[in-house]
Write a protein that holds these residues in place. Structure first.
Motif, PDB file in Angstrom:
ATOM      1  N   ARG A  12       0.831  -1.222   0.000  1.00  0.00           N
ATOM      2  CA  ARG A  12       0.000   0.000   0.000  1.00  0.00           C
ATOM      3  C   ARG A  12       0.860   1.265   0.000  1.00  0.00           C
ATOM      4  NH1 ARG A  12      -3.084  -2.961   3.538  1.00  0.00           N
ATOM      5  NH2 ARG A  12      -2.159  -1.958   5.343  1.00  0.00           N
ATOM      6  N   ILE A  13       1.873   1.282   0.847  1.00  0.00           N
ATOM      7  CA  ILE A  13       2.752   2.457   0.936  1.00  0.00           C
ATOM      8  C   ILE A  13       3.461   2.695  -0.392  1.00  0.00           C
ATOM      9  CG2 ILE A  13       4.881   3.316   2.011  1.00  0.00           C
ATOM     10  CD1 ILE A  13       3.826   1.841   4.597  1.00  0.00           C
ATOM     11  N   LEU A  14       3.955   1.636  -0.992  1.00  0.00           N
ATOM     12  CA  LEU A  14       4.678   1.769  -2.266  1.00  0.00           C
ATOM     13  C   LEU A  14       3.735   2.145  -3.405  1.00  0.00           C
ATOM     14  CD1 LEU A  14       7.074  -1.242  -1.808  1.00  0.00           C
ATOM     15  CD2 LEU A  14       7.658   1.181  -1.632  1.00  0.00           C
ATOM     16  N   ALA A  15       2.500   1.661  -3.369  1.00  0.00           N
ATOM     17  CA  ALA A  15       1.521   2.018  -4.404  1.00  0.00           C
ATOM     18  C   ALA A  15       1.207   3.513  -4.349  1.00  0.00           C
ATOM     19  CB  ALA A  15       0.245   1.204  -4.238  1.00  0.00           C
ATOM     20  N   GLU A  16       1.133   4.064  -3.139  1.00  0.00           N
ATOM     21  CA  GLU A  16       0.888   5.500  -2.989  1.00  0.00           C
ATOM     22  C   GLU A  16       2.003   6.341  -3.611  1.00  0.00           C
ATOM     23  OE1 GLU A  16       0.497   6.065   1.210  1.00  0.00           O
ATOM     24  OE2 GLU A  16      -1.450   5.050   1.296  1.00  0.00           O
ATOM     25  N   GLN A  17       3.177   5.752  -3.712  1.00  0.00           N
ATOM     26  CA  GLN A  17       4.340   6.457  -4.265  1.00  0.00           C
ATOM     27  C   GLN A  17       4.610   6.076  -5.724  1.00  0.00           C
ATOM     28  OE1 GLN A  17       6.040   8.821  -2.503  1.00  0.00           O
ATOM     29  NE2 GLN A  17       4.509   8.515  -0.922  1.00  0.00           N
ATOM     30  N   ASP A  18       3.747   5.266  -6.313  1.00  0.00           N
ATOM     31  CA  ASP A  18       3.931   4.782  -7.684  1.00  0.00           C
ATOM     32  C   ASP A  18       5.309   4.139  -7.883  1.00  0.00           C
ATOM     33  OD1 ASP A  18       1.391   5.553  -8.625  1.00  0.00           O
ATOM     34  OD2 ASP A  18       2.081   7.622  -8.854  1.00  0.00           O
ATOM     35  N   ALA A  19       5.721   3.347  -6.925  1.00  0.00           N
ATOM     36  CA  ALA A  19       7.017   2.675  -7.011  1.00  0.00           C
ATOM     37  C   ALA A  19       7.018   1.684  -8.170  1.00  0.00           C
ATOM     38  CB  ALA A  19       7.310   1.941  -5.704  1.00  0.00           C
ATOM     39  N   PRO A  20       8.148   1.573  -8.868  1.00  0.00           N
ATOM     40  CA  PRO A  20       8.227   0.625  -9.983  1.00  0.00           C
ATOM     41  C   PRO A  20       8.157  -0.826  -9.491  1.00  0.00           C
ATOM     42  CG  PRO A  20      10.370   1.663  -9.598  1.00  0.00           C
ATOM     43  CD  PRO A  20       9.386   2.327  -8.678  1.00  0.00           C
ATOM     44  N   HIS A  41      12.588 -16.479  14.974  1.00  0.00           N
ATOM     45  CA  HIS A  41      13.741 -16.512  15.876  1.00  0.00           C
ATOM     46  C   HIS A  41      13.662 -15.552  17.058  1.00  0.00           C
ATOM     47  CE1 HIS A  41      15.736 -18.991  12.911  1.00  0.00           C
ATOM     48  NE2 HIS A  41      15.540 -18.076  11.993  1.00  0.00           N
ATOM     49  N   ALA A  42      12.677 -14.631  17.071  1.00  0.00           N
ATOM     50  CA  ALA A  42      12.728 -13.573  18.084  1.00  0.00           C
ATOM     51  C   ALA A  42      11.384 -13.315  18.768  1.00  0.00           C
ATOM     52  CB  ALA A  42      13.259 -12.298  17.452  1.00  0.00           C
ATOM     53  N   GLY A  43      10.451 -14.228  18.647  1.00  0.00           N
ATOM     54  CA  GLY A  43       9.191 -14.068  19.359  1.00  0.00           C
ATOM     55  C   GLY A  43       8.167 -13.169  18.704  1.00  0.00           C
ATOM     56  N   GLY A  44       8.458 -12.663  17.511  1.00  0.00           N
ATOM     57  CA  GLY A  44       7.485 -11.853  16.790  1.00  0.00           C
ATOM     58  C   GLY A  44       7.917 -10.411  16.610  1.00  0.00           C
ATOM     59  N   VAL A  45       7.156  -9.711  15.800  1.00  0.00           N
ATOM     60  CA  VAL A  45       7.431  -8.317  15.458  1.00  0.00           C
ATOM     61  C   VAL A  45       6.823  -7.416  16.531  1.00  0.00           C
ATOM     62  CG1 VAL A  45       6.978  -6.498  13.752  1.00  0.00           C
ATOM     63  CG2 VAL A  45       7.479  -8.831  12.996  1.00  0.00           C
ATOM     64  N   THR A  46       7.616  -6.446  17.026  1.00  0.00           N
ATOM     65  CA  THR A  46       7.104  -5.474  17.986  1.00  0.00           C
ATOM     66  C   THR A  46       6.862  -4.113  17.331  1.00  0.00           C
ATOM     67  OG1 THR A  46       9.345  -4.896  18.698  1.00  0.00           O
ATOM     68  CG2 THR A  46       8.189  -6.627  19.951  1.00  0.00           C
ATOM     69  N   ASP A  47       7.475  -3.874  16.191  1.00  0.00           N
ATOM     70  CA  ASP A  47       7.239  -2.634  15.446  1.00  0.00           C
ATOM     71  C   ASP A  47       7.645  -2.881  13.998  1.00  0.00           C
ATOM     72  OD1 ASP A  47       6.407   0.010  15.088  1.00  0.00           O
ATOM     73  OD2 ASP A  47       8.389   0.842  15.540  1.00  0.00           O
ATOM     74  N   PHE A  48       6.936  -2.212  13.094  1.00  0.00           N
ATOM     75  CA  PHE A  48       7.186  -2.378  11.655  1.00  0.00           C
ATOM     76  C   PHE A  48       6.923  -1.060  10.961  1.00  0.00           C
ATOM     77  CE2 PHE A  48       5.359  -3.140   7.427  1.00  0.00           C
ATOM     78  CZ  PHE A  48       6.426  -3.782   6.823  1.00  0.00           C
ATOM     79  N   ARG A  49       7.846  -0.657  10.101  1.00  0.00           N
ATOM     80  CA  ARG A  49       7.685   0.577   9.329  1.00  0.00           C
ATOM     81  C   ARG A  49       8.308   0.436   7.955  1.00  0.00           C
ATOM     82  NH1 ARG A  49       8.733   5.303  13.740  1.00  0.00           N
ATOM     83  NH2 ARG A  49       7.849   4.090  15.414  1.00  0.00           N
ATOM     84  N   VAL A  50       7.662   1.072   6.994  1.00  0.00           N
ATOM     85  CA  VAL A  50       8.233   1.235   5.658  1.00  0.00           C
ATOM     86  C   VAL A  50       8.134   2.718   5.357  1.00  0.00           C
ATOM     87  CG1 VAL A  50       8.007   0.723   3.199  1.00  0.00           C
ATOM     88  CG2 VAL A  50       7.586  -1.074   4.885  1.00  0.00           C
ATOM     89  N   THR A  51       9.265   3.319   5.032  1.00  0.00           N
ATOM     90  CA  THR A  51       9.326   4.743   4.762  1.00  0.00           C
ATOM     91  C   THR A  51       9.970   4.966   3.402  1.00  0.00           C
ATOM     92  OG1 THR A  51       9.685   5.087   7.130  1.00  0.00           O
ATOM     93  CG2 THR A  51      10.085   6.966   5.683  1.00  0.00           C
ATOM     94  N   VAL A  52       9.321   5.788   2.581  1.00  0.00           N
ATOM     95  CA  VAL A  52       9.898   6.145   1.282  1.00  0.00           C
ATOM     96  C   VAL A  52      10.588   7.485   1.453  1.00  0.00           C
ATOM     97  CG1 VAL A  52       9.429   6.618  -1.147  1.00  0.00           C
ATOM     98  CG2 VAL A  52       8.085   4.888   0.074  1.00  0.00           C
ATOM     99  N   ARG A  53      11.881   7.513   1.165  1.00  0.00           N
ATOM    100  CA  ARG A  53      12.693   8.727   1.258  1.00  0.00           C
ATOM    101  C   ARG A  53      13.313   8.990  -0.100  1.00  0.00           C
ATOM    102  NH1 ARG A  53      15.834   6.896   6.735  1.00  0.00           N
ATOM    103  NH2 ARG A  53      14.033   7.033   8.124  1.00  0.00           N
TER     104      ARG A  53
END
Length: 119
Positions: A12-20, A41-53
């Protein structure tokens, strides 16, 4: 967070940016590897982010484990062990930030520059 949820969020984040499409595929591969490693290996995700810069897409995956990821020797007799190598190949500047709640893996994928066609 599951791998599918993380991929959907990144998509979704990449679609908003028209990523190839090739960049989207690489980002989704990195997301899948990092999230599956956090779950496995680590009990699960505690935070997740994708940032387009400008010039890069940054994927950040946190978990509650202090154990750092590492390259395992390649072996045709042992399944798996290729995820960290794939991440480091697609995002060569990947690093790990340790903190009191565990760690965050930060993977920056370069955004290819598109040159206009020659006249």
């Amino acid at each position: 967070m599951s791998c599918a949820q993380a991929r959907d969020s990144a998509r979704r984040i990449l679609a908003e940016q028209d990523a190839p499409a090739p960049l989207v595929a690489d980002v989704l591969t990195v997301v899948s590897e990092l999230v599956s490693n956090a779950v496995r290996h680590a009990g699960g995700v505690t935070d997740f982010r994708v940032t387009v810069r400008p010039g890069q897409v940054v994927v950040e995956v946190s978990d509650g484990s202090a154990l750092l990821p590492h390259l395992r020797p390649a072996s045709p007799h042992t399944p798996g062990g290729f995820g960290w190598r794939v991440v480091k190949t697609l995002a060569p500047g990947t690093f790990v930030r340790s903190h009191r709640r565990g760690k965050t893996v930060i993977a920056a994928l370069p955004v290819p520059t598109v040159r206009p066609p020659a006249p």
